[in-house]
Design an enzyme around this catalytic site. Structure first.
Site, PDB file in Angstrom:
ATOM      1  N   HIS A  16      -1.994  -9.371   2.590  1.00 27.50           N
ATOM      2  CA  HIS A  16      -1.765 -10.436   1.622  1.00 27.50           C
ATOM      3  C   HIS A  16      -0.346 -10.375   1.083  1.00 27.50           C
ATOM      4  O   HIS A  16       0.323  -9.342   1.145  1.00 27.50           O
ATOM      5  CB  HIS A  16      -2.763 -10.355   0.455  1.00 27.50           C
ATOM      6  CG  HIS A  16      -2.677  -9.085  -0.324  1.00 27.50           C
ATOM      7  ND1 HIS A  16      -3.280  -7.909   0.079  1.00 27.50           N
ATOM      8  CD2 HIS A  16      -2.037  -8.785  -1.489  1.00 27.50           C
ATOM      9  CE1 HIS A  16      -3.027  -6.958  -0.793  1.00 27.50           C
ATOM     10  NE2 HIS A  16      -2.277  -7.453  -1.749  1.00 27.50           N
ATOM     11  N   TYR A  72       3.655  -0.360  -0.214  1.00 28.18           N
ATOM     12  CA  TYR A  72       4.599  -0.985  -1.127  1.00 28.18           C
ATOM     13  C   TYR A  72       5.758  -0.034  -1.430  1.00 28.18           C
ATOM     14  O   TYR A  72       5.596   1.185  -1.448  1.00 28.18           O
ATOM     15  CB  TYR A  72       3.921  -1.335  -2.457  1.00 28.18           C
ATOM     16  CG  TYR A  72       2.933  -2.467  -2.380  1.00 28.18           C
ATOM     17  CD1 TYR A  72       3.351  -3.796  -2.505  1.00 28.18           C
ATOM     18  CD2 TYR A  72       1.575  -2.218  -2.208  1.00 28.18           C
ATOM     19  CE1 TYR A  72       2.445  -4.838  -2.451  1.00 28.18           C
ATOM     20  CE2 TYR A  72       0.661  -3.253  -2.154  1.00 28.18           C
ATOM     21  CZ  TYR A  72       1.101  -4.561  -2.272  1.00 28.18           C
ATOM     22  OH  TYR A  72       0.202  -5.589  -2.216  1.00 28.18           O
ATOM     23  N   TYR A 117      -4.343  -2.231   3.626  1.00 28.59           N
ATOM     24  CA  TYR A 117      -4.244  -0.855   3.142  1.00 28.59           C
ATOM     25  C   TYR A 117      -5.517  -0.470   2.388  1.00 28.59           C
ATOM     26  O   TYR A 117      -6.210  -1.327   1.840  1.00 28.59           O
ATOM     27  CB  TYR A 117      -3.019  -0.673   2.246  1.00 28.59           C
ATOM     28  CG  TYR A 117      -2.950  -1.591   1.047  1.00 28.59           C
ATOM     29  CD1 TYR A 117      -3.623  -1.281  -0.144  1.00 28.59           C
ATOM     30  CD2 TYR A 117      -2.202  -2.761   1.085  1.00 28.59           C
ATOM     31  CE1 TYR A 117      -3.559  -2.117  -1.241  1.00 28.59           C
ATOM     32  CE2 TYR A 117      -2.130  -3.599  -0.014  1.00 28.59           C
ATOM     33  CZ  TYR A 117      -2.813  -3.272  -1.171  1.00 28.59           C
ATOM     34  OH  TYR A 117      -2.747  -4.102  -2.253  1.00 28.59           O
ATOM     35  N   HIS A 174       1.693 -11.439  -2.520  1.00 29.99           N
ATOM     36  CA  HIS A 174       1.592 -11.888  -3.903  1.00 29.99           C
ATOM     37  C   HIS A 174       2.628 -12.984  -4.148  1.00 29.99           C
ATOM     38  O   HIS A 174       3.776 -12.880  -3.708  1.00 29.99           O
ATOM     39  CB  HIS A 174       1.860 -10.732  -4.863  1.00 29.99           C
ATOM     40  CG  HIS A 174       0.891  -9.602  -4.733  1.00 29.99           C
ATOM     41  ND1 HIS A 174      -0.247  -9.507  -5.490  1.00 29.99           N
ATOM     42  CD2 HIS A 174       0.897  -8.510  -3.924  1.00 29.99           C
ATOM     43  CE1 HIS A 174      -0.908  -8.408  -5.172  1.00 29.99           C
ATOM     44  NE2 HIS A 174      -0.232  -7.782  -4.213  1.00 29.99           N
ATOM     45  N   ARG A 205      -7.899  -3.554   1.395  1.00 32.84           N
ATOM     46  CA  ARG A 205      -7.407  -4.881   1.033  1.00 32.84           C
ATOM     47  C   ARG A 205      -6.981  -5.618   2.289  1.00 32.84           C
ATOM     48  O   ARG A 205      -6.322  -5.061   3.159  1.00 32.84           O
ATOM     49  CB  ARG A 205      -6.167  -4.776   0.120  1.00 32.84           C
ATOM     50  CG  ARG A 205      -6.375  -4.225  -1.266  1.00 32.84           C
ATOM     51  CD  ARG A 205      -7.319  -5.011  -2.162  1.00 32.84           C
ATOM     52  NE  ARG A 205      -7.423  -6.434  -1.953  1.00 32.84           N
ATOM     53  CZ  ARG A 205      -6.610  -7.357  -2.458  1.00 32.84           C
ATOM     54  NH1 ARG A 205      -5.601  -7.007  -3.221  1.00 32.84           N
ATOM     55  NH2 ARG A 205      -6.814  -8.642  -2.229  1.00 32.84           N
TER      56      ARG A 205
END
Length: 241
Positions: A163, A111, A150, A165, A160
């Site tokens: 995905h 991110y 990640y 959000h 995870r």
């Protein structure tokens, strides 16, 4: 004048418990007291906001373009995809002109956030955020890069699934939904501690985007459809319930 809408009570068995020790960060986040039920919601919970006059930028829903580095212009690294779907209410009616926002990791699983210390590099041409308004029939659309999985410190070797959000306001303040879209066929989905807090397999399916070859662009991008139900007994799973 906005017409008040009737709400359908949520099925609390559809959602995971607030306290789920397998998902470690739910322990400090879980409430210490019982939830309070609002029996007579006011007009502020039953209506608005109205986003129809919200000014949108030309590339707000195009993550391939909205964070390009002007000093060395280029395109983000990764698999180009289209994310689209329809926002409907608890009765299956489309929710037009509502705000849909999304954020995600880059193709390497990182991110653009100051506290993200994953070893994957940042992409100078990818910001990882976008927004759009649904059209008259409740449809939304983004162009972006497929995010990478990640690791996270829930366990010794916990990852995870890839995905995205998604936040959608719905027809009223009280219908705001924040969730995650996973990608159909990802082997990390069934072993994710967050996903495992859901005991209903049908609820898990509400968070999985489906490959749609008819909406894909040949020689350009695959398309993934992710519909959102913003209220009612079978609403799309709310990620921080």
């Amino acid at each position: 004048m906005t017409t008040p809408r009737r709400f359908v009570e949520r099925d609390r068995n559809w959602h995971p418990p607030a306290y789920a020790p397998g998902y470690k960060t739910s322990i400090p986040r879980s409430p210490n007291q019982a939830l309070v039920s609002l029996q007579n919601p006011s007009i502020s919970e039953l209506s608005g906001p109205d986003f129809r006059k919200l000014r949108m930028g030309p590339h707000d829903n195009d993550l391939l373009m909205n964070f390009r580095d002007e000093a060395s212009p280029g395109l983000p690294v990764g698999e180009r995809i289209i994310l689209f779907g329809r926002v409907v209410d608890q009765f299956g009616k489309p929710v037009p002109h509502t705000l849909v926002e999304m954020w995600q990791a880059n193709a390497g699983g990182r991110y653009r956030h100051g506290k993200d210390r994953y070893l994957a590099p940042l992409d100078p041409n990818f910001g990882g955020v976008g927004r759009c308004l649904t059209d008259d029939d409740g449809w939304y659309r983004f162009r972006t890069i497929k995010p990478g999985p990640y690791p996270w410190p829930n366990g010794i070797n916990t990852w995870r699934p890839a995905h995205i959000h998604v936040s959608v306001m719905g027809p009223a303040i009280s219908t705001r939904l924040i969730t995650q879209m996973y990608f159909e066929g990802d082997p990390l989905i069934p072993i994710c501690p967050i996903v495992q807090t859901l005991k209903d397999s049908e609820a898990v399916q509400t968070m999985i985007g489906r490959l749609d070859m008819a909406r894909s662009r040949p020689m350009d991008a695959l398309a993934w459809r992710f519909d959102l139900v913003v209220r009612g007994a079978l609403q799309t799973y709310f990620e921080n319930q």
